[in-house]
Design a protein around this motif. Sequence first.
Motif, PDB file in Angstrom:
ATOM      1  N   ILE A   1       0.849  -1.074  -0.013  1.00  0.00           N
ATOM      2  CA  ILE A   1      -0.071   0.079   0.133  1.00  0.00           C
ATOM      3  C   ILE A   1       1.088   1.271   0.150  1.00  0.00           C
ATOM      4  CG2 ILE A   1      -1.551   1.362   1.383  1.00  0.00           C
ATOM      5  CD1 ILE A   1      -2.782  -1.416   2.106  1.00  0.00           C
ATOM      6  N   VAL A   2       1.813   1.258   0.816  1.00  0.00           N
ATOM      7  CA  VAL A   2       2.758   2.284   0.784  1.00  0.00           C
ATOM      8  C   VAL A   2       3.388   2.509  -0.443  1.00  0.00           C
ATOM      9  CG1 VAL A   2       5.298   3.278   1.906  1.00  0.00           C
ATOM     10  CG2 VAL A   2       3.329   2.382   3.274  1.00  0.00           C
ATOM     11  N   SER A   3       3.661   1.598  -1.241  1.00  0.00           N
ATOM     12  CA  SER A   3       4.483   1.473  -2.521  1.00  0.00           C
ATOM     13  C   SER A   3       3.346   2.250  -3.674  1.00  0.00           C
ATOM     14  CB  SER A   3       4.676   0.090  -3.168  1.00  0.00           C
ATOM     15  OG  SER A   3       3.647  -0.537  -3.625  1.00  0.00           O
ATOM     16  N   LEU A   4       2.027   2.066  -3.595  1.00  0.00           N
ATOM     17  CA  LEU A   4       0.983   2.637  -4.278  1.00  0.00           C
ATOM     18  C   LEU A   4       1.043   4.129  -4.002  1.00  0.00           C
ATOM     19  CD1 LEU A   4      -1.922   0.064  -4.115  1.00  0.00           C
ATOM     20  CD2 LEU A   4      -0.172   0.204  -5.987  1.00  0.00           C
ATOM     21  N   TYR A   5       0.954   4.667  -2.637  1.00  0.00           N
ATOM     22  CA  TYR A   5       0.958   5.757  -2.263  1.00  0.00           C
ATOM     23  C   TYR A   5       2.270   6.454  -2.849  1.00  0.00           C
ATOM     24  CZ  TYR A   5       1.489   9.960   0.817  1.00  0.00           C
ATOM     25  OH  TYR A   5       1.777  11.020   1.464  1.00  0.00           O
ATOM     26  N   ALA A   6       3.170   5.992  -2.711  1.00  0.00           N
ATOM     27  CA  ALA A   6       4.527   6.802  -2.961  1.00  0.00           C
ATOM     28  C   ALA A   6       4.600   6.874  -4.439  1.00  0.00           C
ATOM     29  CB  ALA A   6       5.734   5.516  -2.552  1.00  0.00           C
ATOM     30  N   LYS A   7       4.085   6.274  -5.272  1.00  0.00           N
ATOM     31  CA  LYS A   7       4.258   6.295  -6.743  1.00  0.00           C
ATOM     32  C   LYS A   7       3.452   7.448  -7.203  1.00  0.00           C
ATOM     33  CE  LYS A   7       4.994   1.314  -8.150  1.00  0.00           C
ATOM     34  NZ  LYS A   7       4.525   0.205  -8.539  1.00  0.00           N
ATOM     35  N   ARG A   8       2.629   7.893  -6.378  1.00  0.00           N
ATOM     36  CA  ARG A   8       1.503   8.897  -6.734  1.00  0.00           C
ATOM     37  C   ARG A   8       1.833  10.162  -5.902  1.00  0.00           C
ATOM     38  NH1 ARG A   8       0.066   8.049 -11.406  1.00  0.00           N
ATOM     39  NH2 ARG A   8      -1.724   9.416 -11.126  1.00  0.00           N
ATOM     40  N   HIS A   9       2.666  10.228  -4.561  1.00  0.00           N
ATOM     41  CA  HIS A   9       2.669  11.260  -3.889  1.00  0.00           C
ATOM     42  C   HIS A   9       4.185  11.684  -3.458  1.00  0.00           C
ATOM     43  CE1 HIS A   9      -1.703  11.696  -3.605  1.00  0.00           C
ATOM     44  NE2 HIS A   9      -1.785  10.292  -3.642  1.00  0.00           N
ATOM     45  N   LEU A  10       4.927  10.687  -3.797  1.00  0.00           N
ATOM     46  CA  LEU A  10       6.413  10.934  -3.280  1.00  0.00           C
ATOM     47  C   LEU A  10       7.211  10.955  -4.295  1.00  0.00           C
ATOM     48  CD1 LEU A  10       6.554   8.446  -0.095  1.00  0.00           C
ATOM     49  CD2 LEU A  10       6.141  11.034  -0.111  1.00  0.00           C
ATOM     50  N   CYS A  11       7.212  10.611  -5.428  1.00  0.00           N
ATOM     51  CA  CYS A  11       8.029  10.614  -6.400  1.00  0.00           C
ATOM     52  C   CYS A  11       8.037  12.022  -7.290  1.00  0.00           C
ATOM     53  CB  CYS A  11       7.806   9.613  -7.560  1.00  0.00           C
ATOM     54  SG  CYS A  11       8.125   7.862  -7.051  1.00  0.00           S
ATOM     55  N   PHE A  12       9.034  12.574  -7.699  1.00  0.00           N
ATOM     56  CA  PHE A  12       8.910  13.737  -8.495  1.00  0.00           C
ATOM     57  C   PHE A  12       8.017  13.811  -9.648  1.00  0.00           C
ATOM     58  CE2 PHE A  12      10.748  17.014 -11.562  1.00  0.00           C
ATOM     59  CZ  PHE A  12      10.460  17.999 -10.745  1.00  0.00           C
ATOM     60  N   GLU A  13       8.193  12.789 -10.373  1.00  0.00           N
ATOM     61  CA  GLU A  13       7.157  12.365 -11.461  1.00  0.00           C
ATOM     62  C   GLU A  13       6.375  11.171 -11.101  1.00  0.00           C
ATOM     63  OE1 GLU A  13       9.473  11.865 -14.852  1.00  0.00           O
ATOM     64  OE2 GLU A  13       9.967  14.038 -15.310  1.00  0.00           O
ATOM     65  N   LYS A  14       5.061  11.210 -11.222  1.00  0.00           N
ATOM     66  CA  LYS A  14       4.142  10.292 -10.733  1.00  0.00           C
ATOM     67  C   LYS A  14       4.370   9.062 -11.522  1.00  0.00           C
ATOM     68  CE  LYS A  14       0.361  12.972  -8.915  1.00  0.00           C
ATOM     69  NZ  LYS A  14      -1.073  13.593  -8.970  1.00  0.00           N
ATOM     70  N   ILE A  15       4.207   7.856 -10.792  1.00  0.00           N
ATOM     71  CA  ILE A  15       4.419   6.607 -11.475  1.00  0.00           C
ATOM     72  C   ILE A  15       3.087   5.827 -11.634  1.00  0.00           C
ATOM     73  CG2 ILE A  15       5.577   4.254 -11.506  1.00  0.00           C
ATOM     74  CD1 ILE A  15       7.807   5.528  -9.882  1.00  0.00           C
ATOM     75  N   ASP A  16       2.569   5.657 -12.966  1.00  0.00           N
ATOM     76  CA  ASP A  16       1.476   4.767 -13.085  1.00  0.00           C
ATOM     77  C   ASP A  16       1.482   3.626 -12.367  1.00  0.00           C
ATOM     78  OD1 ASP A  16       0.279   6.835 -14.320  1.00  0.00           O
ATOM     79  OD2 ASP A  16       0.985   6.164 -16.366  1.00  0.00           O
TER      80      ASP A  16
END
Length: 266
Positions: A206-221
């Motif tokens: 779940i944290v990985s899903l969150y990180a891809k959309r909110h922690l990365c400089f460019e969102k990861i799909d």
Amino acid sequence: MFISYFDESGDDGYPKYSSELFVLSSLYMHETHWKENLQTIQSFRKVLKAEYGFLVKEEFHSKEFVTDKNPYHGRYEPTIRKKILLDHCYLLSTLKLKCVSVVIDKKNINRPKYEILKNALTYSIQRIENDLNKSYAGERFMIISDEGRVAKMRETTRKIQRINYIPSKFSFSSYRQEIQNLIEDPLPKNSQESYFIQFADLLAFIVSLYAKRHLCFEKIDWGKRILNVLDYGDEIKLMDILRPCLNLKASTKNPYGIVHYPQSQK
């Protein structure tokens, strides 16, 4: 004494890797709460069996379950998979324990030799140690993890008990603070035999899903298989559900206490 359980999402390879993020999640509880937590999970698993036919001793591997891969393939409709995932999150939020998650963002690494697992584990252990020092003075803790990475984890835990440098919040320097409360080497346990490791896996996913959309400089799909079950925005709902069991002080830079390194230089 506290017992901690660790699991991860993504691979810890660098500079060659298959996932852009590596997430290491841990949950830790006082020994006096271990039995109560276990009995709560066992009761929950009996309900899952009665309602959905999910066997009590069957391993719950979050990513494979949500993406409908073996050994779950074809057994549950997307709406049921989402419901079961939510049920797991609600259950975890009620247990008497705390959770810490560390996200290593490989796109932000700017040096050729960066030890992913070593750094993630060090950051996680530091947060558990800090929590025990502040709230449970004199308590010790031990680590239990899936068998695959115990050798690497052992090397790291032995080192940071001898010498450990922590970056300062107020300057570019660091100060030395060895880990004092950790006892024994990390102990291996097959995740299939541990509900607690399975819940650490759930948190990491779940944290990985969150990180891809909110922690990365460019969102990861997310992948299509995940989007068959979850919508963008559900990651916030899931993290909010989990909030009661999160160690929010692990990082003051994130509303869920998620530790995120290296920070983007862009």
